[in-house]
Design a protein around this motif. Structure first.
Motif, PDB file in Angstrom:
ATOM      1  N   GLY A  98     -12.323  43.117  15.345  1.00  0.00           N
ATOM      2  CA  GLY A  98     -12.749  41.863  15.976  1.00  0.00           C
ATOM      3  C   GLY A  98     -13.097  40.799  14.953  1.00  0.00           C
ATOM      4  N   LEU A  99     -13.782  41.215  13.876  1.00  0.00           N
ATOM      5  CA  LEU A  99     -14.128  40.255  12.827  1.00  0.00           C
ATOM      6  C   LEU A  99     -12.884  39.765  12.098  1.00  0.00           C
ATOM      7  N   TRP A 100     -11.907  40.639  11.912  1.00  0.00           N
ATOM      8  CA  TRP A 100     -10.648  40.213  11.278  1.00  0.00           C
ATOM      9  C   TRP A 100     -10.001  39.097  12.088  1.00  0.00           C
ATOM     10  N   LEU A 101      -9.977  39.263  13.420  1.00  0.00           N
ATOM     11  CA  LEU A 101      -9.385  38.238  14.287  1.00  0.00           C
ATOM     12  C   LEU A 101     -10.198  36.942  14.250  1.00  0.00           C
ATOM     13  N   LEU A 102     -11.529  37.063  14.319  1.00  0.00           N
ATOM     14  CA  LEU A 102     -12.383  35.872  14.282  1.00  0.00           C
ATOM     15  C   LEU A 102     -12.246  35.117  12.966  1.00  0.00           C
ATOM     16  N   ASN A 103     -12.098  35.845  11.873  1.00  0.00           N
ATOM     17  CA  ASN A 103     -11.958  35.176  10.579  1.00  0.00           C
ATOM     18  C   ASN A 103     -10.682  34.357  10.497  1.00  0.00           C
ATOM     19  N   TRP A 104      -9.592  34.886  11.027  1.00  0.00           N
ATOM     20  CA  TRP A 104      -8.352  34.108  10.977  1.00  0.00           C
ATOM     21  C   TRP A 104      -8.376  32.946  11.960  1.00  0.00           C
ATOM     22  N   LEU A 105      -9.102  33.097  13.066  1.00  0.00           N
ATOM     23  CA  LEU A 105      -9.320  31.937  13.943  1.00  0.00           C
ATOM     24  C   LEU A 105     -10.133  30.871  13.224  1.00  0.00           C
ATOM     25  N   ASN A 129     -13.137  32.440   4.890  1.00  0.00           N
ATOM     26  CA  ASN A 129     -12.761  33.285   6.018  1.00  0.00           C
ATOM     27  C   ASN A 129     -11.462  34.053   5.766  1.00  0.00           C
ATOM     28  N   ALA A 130     -10.586  33.500   4.947  1.00  0.00           N
ATOM     29  CA  ALA A 130      -9.400  34.275   4.557  1.00  0.00           C
ATOM     30  C   ALA A 130      -9.831  35.497   3.741  1.00  0.00           C
ATOM     31  N   LEU A 131     -10.800  35.307   2.840  1.00  0.00           N
ATOM     32  CA  LEU A 131     -11.325  36.428   2.060  1.00  0.00           C
ATOM     33  C   LEU A 131     -12.050  37.432   2.962  1.00  0.00           C
ATOM     34  N   ALA A 132     -12.830  36.916   3.932  1.00  0.00           N
ATOM     35  CA  ALA A 132     -13.539  37.810   4.853  1.00  0.00           C
ATOM     36  C   ALA A 132     -12.561  38.609   5.714  1.00  0.00           C
TER      37      ALA A 132
END
Length: 346
Positions: free
Chosen positions: A19-26, A75-78
């Motif tokens: 979920g965090l991966w998706l939120l970071n790219w958003l 956020n790309a790094l996250a």
């Protein structure tokens, strides 16, 4: 006692990381939007810098551009961190850097909030800048033969046509300045001489406005001269009749335009800030949950994640103590450096 403690099993940790991966790219896409909005606002301010007293504030667009780029990078790094969190071997590489990175996320959130507030509170300075710039633009409207000012007539005319406005606060502002160049005045005319002599500053003032103040929606041909002289026009009363001019001033029109832009951008920045807060909280839970896995040979075991390791008062107290220790350490180093220099001098 940890604040907002939550239990995680392997399945929950995987879902949190995904979920965090998706939120970071958003959030990366949101950062690109902020960057584009800041660039657009900067271009809009540059386009009308001639009527902004050459002191237009670029704090808001520069802030949006900066936080937009920073949001994309962070956020790309996250996103990469969350992707690697699913693999214990790759996660081990990120473990020493998570605390500094979370601190960077907090700073990014503070910068986003500051940029959003700037969008809402800089209206006052923008209004003053527009008032001074428009007065200056009207003053130099007639200087079509003066280098550096010859473009001002076209600038003011295009501005009044585009924003459907007239003058600074209204069309009567044009009555107080000489907006007709001396080049186009017949100084042998008695009317011109009388008007110039009747003015203390020797200016040719008329109760008229430039053509760009005319409202094309009016059914009557535009009356732009002798606006206060009822006898000069048939069936005309300037006090009761709705004039076929733009009645609003350009300061109010421009202020409304830029305020609308900045309010919209401020709202968008607040949404991105909320998204960033959610990501930072999620990363903190993911970090503490993975740190809590005590048995590396059993990745399915439960662990606990929390937002703060201690309560808020205890965390704040520990933060202040850390600052005091840091200050004392710097002071000791400074005193040691001074003592060493004195010994060398002796």
């Amino acid at each position: 006692m940890a604040l907002l403690k939550v239990k995680f099993d392997q399945k929950k940790r995987v879902k949190l990381a995904q979920g965090l991966w998706l939120l970071n790219w958003l959030s990366v896409l949101a950062g690109l939007v902020l960057f584009s909005l800041g660039l657009f606002l900067k271009i809009e301010l540059r386009k009308r810098s001639d009527v902004m007293d050459n002191s237009e504030s670029h704090f808001v667009p520069n802030s949006l551009i900066g936080v937009g780029l920073l949001s994309c990078a962070c956020n790309a790094l996250a996103g990469k961190v969350c992707y690697d969190a699913l693999d214990p071997a790759r996660w081990a590489r990120w473990r020493p850097w998570l605390r500094p990175y979370l601190a960077l996320c907090v700073l990014l959130g503070a910068a986003l909030l500051l940029a959003a507030l700037g969008c809402f509170v800089l209206r006052g300075s923008l209004e003053d800048t527009l008032a001074r710039g428009l007065r200056s633009g009207m003053k130099y409207y007639r200087d079509t033969d003066t280098p550096g000012r010859c473009f001002m007539k076209k600038t003011m005319d295009m501005l009044q046509i585009e924003f459907r406005c007239c003058g600074n606060n209204g069309f009567r502002d044009w009555f107080e300045i000489q907006w007709i160049s001396n080049r186009y005045l017949d100084f042998s005319s008695k009317e011109v001489k009388d008007r110039i002599k009747s003015n203390v500053d020797g200016r040719y003032l008329v109760d008229g406005v430039p053509f760009s103040c005319c409202n094309p929606n009016s059914p009557r041909p535009c009356i732009q001269y002798q606006l206060t002289n009822n006898s000069a026009h048939y069936s005309y009363d300037h006090q009761t009749e709705e004039l076929n001019l733009w009645l609003s001033g350009c300061r109010a029109a421009l202020l409304s335009y830029y305020s609308g832009l900045m309010n919209s951008m401020g709202a968008a920045t607040l949404l991105v800030w909320l998204l960033e807060v959610a990501i930072t909280v999620g990363l903190r839970y993911l970090h503490t949950a993975l740190e809590g896995v005590t048995n590396a040979e059993d990745p399915e075991c439960e662990s606990e994640g929390w937002l703060l390791e201690k309560s808020i008062p205890e965390t704040w107290k520990a933060f202040l103590e850390g600052l005091k220790k840091l200050g004392k350490g710097n002071q000791v180093e400074a005193e040691g450096g001074d003592g060493g220099q004195a010994a060398e001098a002796g």
